[in-house]
Design a protein around this motif. Structure first.
Motif, PDB file in Angstrom:
ATOM      1  N   SER A 180       0.981  -1.011   0.487  1.00  0.00           N
ATOM      2  CA  SER A 180       0.084   0.537   0.213  1.00  0.00           C
ATOM      3  C   SER A 180       0.798   1.088   0.234  1.00  0.00           C
ATOM      4  N   GLU A 181       0.102   2.145  -1.065  1.00  0.00           N
ATOM      5  CA  GLU A 181       1.601   3.296  -0.913  1.00  0.00           C
ATOM      6  C   GLU A 181       0.495   4.467  -0.417  1.00  0.00           C
ATOM      7  N   LEU A 221      -3.624   0.198  -3.133  1.00  0.00           N
ATOM      8  CA  LEU A 221      -3.667  -0.445  -2.395  1.00  0.00           C
ATOM      9  C   LEU A 221      -3.124  -1.706  -3.369  1.00  0.00           C
ATOM     10  N   TYR A 222      -2.304  -2.338  -3.737  1.00  0.00           N
ATOM     11  CA  TYR A 222      -2.352  -3.307  -4.923  1.00  0.00           C
ATOM     12  C   TYR A 222      -2.075  -4.735  -3.429  1.00  0.00           C
ATOM     13  N   ASN A 230       6.587  -2.564  -4.418  1.00  0.00           N
ATOM     14  CA  ASN A 230       7.068  -1.653  -4.296  1.00  0.00           C
ATOM     15  C   ASN A 230       6.738  -0.021  -4.809  1.00  0.00           C
ATOM     16  N   ASP A 231       7.568   1.174  -5.108  1.00  0.00           N
ATOM     17  CA  ASP A 231       6.138   1.858  -5.287  1.00  0.00           C
ATOM     18  C   ASP A 231       6.401   1.732  -7.426  1.00  0.00           C
ATOM     19  N   HIS A 232       7.037   0.568  -8.195  1.00  0.00           N
ATOM     20  CA  HIS A 232       6.947   0.910  -9.229  1.00  0.00           C
ATOM     21  C   HIS A 232       6.800  -0.563  -9.871  1.00  0.00           C
ATOM     22  N   SER A 241      -8.141   1.934  -5.966  1.00  0.00           N
ATOM     23  CA  SER A 241      -7.680   3.385  -5.277  1.00  0.00           C
ATOM     24  C   SER A 241      -8.079   3.605  -3.599  1.00  0.00           C
ATOM     25  N   LEU A 242      -7.814   4.279  -3.023  1.00  0.00           N
ATOM     26  CA  LEU A 242      -8.054   4.230  -2.236  1.00  0.00           C
ATOM     27  C   LEU A 242      -8.790   5.728  -2.248  1.00  0.00           C
TER      28      LEU A 242
END
Length: 393
Positions: free
Chosen positions: A92-93, A97-98, A148-150, A118-119
């Motif tokens: 989760s960034e 959320l993945y 991770n982020d990418h 999408s949060l």
């Protein structure tokens, strides 16, 4: 008569002294307690803490996954997503959320999807429709995937699977381009994102066994683990042997830190005798012991890195948790705070604060119904300022 007055005077003096001492203790604790209750939560699993809003996941109903958005100021609760099936969060960034999504509750052949939620608005998109990298180890079935982020990374078994060879796959975000980074990775068990590295835990069986007595005595096999490190393009960077842990390491100031469970020869339980915090780097590969701590039951010990500091959370069997920060010079952990009640989540770091969820059980003795006597669980989000001077509670 004089003896009676003297005894009464002494008893009164002792009582007043106890009251004054209790007042000073409470005043000191109130002065030193840096905790601040942020808001009550509907769930225990926190996905993200953003300015003015908290996102939580409700896992209480089997086969149903709900995401709640809670505005802190009002507070106003909003359900932004409902999924039928089982959902396992991967990463989760800030606003995304993945997760692994199993549409069927009890599928005959487990087949998952990698989805993004999408949060902000609860919109769900499928990144990979047929995700089934199951690794079977005896009675275990693992779904090794990390993000991770990418990018999202996962391991999948190669054919023939009897050789225990696996491939490392990467999906770039947000382009969703998929590529095979490495092949023929032996005995892979788990995968970790350790920016800028990708870590793969390899498990090698040995001829050693250990007797464990639970309800019945049984012999369990002892495994030898190693941690293989790759860069983002799948190039092998190095390997840490004798990585005797089932949990991912953390990267702090160029060294890899992890927690080893230490079992004495006479230990016939699945619980370790004590924990050993160790570290190593890729240049010398020697394993150094940073700290040894006693283990009480199955209470966990966790390491975190945030900013320029290394943190440790140490729990006991009663649910109390101590939060420590590592001071490189002279070298050791300083106690930041002790949480005296049960916590239900890992530590969450955001800005200058550390967040955690505290669980309390409220019982209504004036209501004799089963639900009231059993108690109602309440989750509260607390925060703790990390830049505060070292006061012990």
């Amino acid at each position: 008569m004089m003896e009676r007055h003297r005894s009464l005077f002494i008893a009164t003096l002792v009582l007043l002294s106890a009251v004054v001492l209790l007042f000073l203790i409470i005043r000191k604790a109130a002065h030193q307690t840096p905790l601040q209750a942020v808001t009550n939560l509907p769930d225990s699993l926190v996905l993200a803490v953003l300015p003015g809003v908290v996102y939580t996941a409700d896992l209480s109903s089997p086969g149903k996954f709900l995401i709640h958005r809670l505005a802190i100021q009002q507070p106003k609760l909003q359900t932004i997503a409902i999924l039928q099936g089982n959902v396992t969060p991967i990463y989760s960034e800030n606003n995304m959320l993945y997760a692994l999504y199993f549409p069927a509750i009890t599928p005959t052949r487990p087949s998952a999807k990698i989805i993004t939620i999408s949060l902000q608005n609860g919109k769900t998109e499928t990144l990979l429709p047929n995700f089934n990298p199951i690794i079977s180890l005896g009675h275990e079935q693992l779904y090794p995937v990390a993000a991770n982020d990418h990018a999202i990374y996962w391991l999948t078994a190669q054919v023939p699977t009897t050789k225990h060879r696996f491939a490392l796959i990467r999906m770039n975000l947000p382009s969703r381009q998929t590529a095979t980074l490495a092949q023929n990775i032996p005995n892979a068990r788990q995968i970790f994102c350790l920016p800028p590295y990708i870590g793969i835990l390899q498990e090698w069986p040995t001829h050693q066994t250990r007797t464990v007595i639970q309800r019945t005595a049984s012999r369990i096999r002892i495994f030898r683990n190693s941690l293989c490190l790759f860069d983002d393009n799948g190039k092998a960077i190095g390997q840490i042997d004798a990585y005797n842990s089932q949990y991912p390491p953390i990267l702090y100031e160029g060294n890899f830190y992890w927690i080893q469970n230490v079992f004495e020869p006479w230990n016939n339980s699945t619980f370790p005798d004590h924990y050993r915090i160790v570290y190593a780097n890729l240049s010398e590969k020697a394993i150094h012991v940073l700290e040894e701590l006693p283990a009480v039951g199955n209470a966990p010990l966790q390491l975190y890195v945030y900013g320029s500091h290394l943190y440790m959370a140490q729990s006991n069997t009663l649910g109390a948790t101590r939060i420590w920060r590592y001071i490189p010079r002279p070298g050791g952990f300083e106690l930041l705070f002790q949480i005296t009640t049960h916590t239900t989540s890992q530590l969450l770091f955001r800005g200058p604060n550390c967040y955690f969820v505290q669980c309390t059980n409220h019982t209504n003795w004036f209501n004799w119904s089963h639900s009231a006597l059993y108690g109602q669980t309440q989750f509260t989000l607390y925060r703790f300022p990390l830049n505060r001077e070292n006061d012990h509670a």
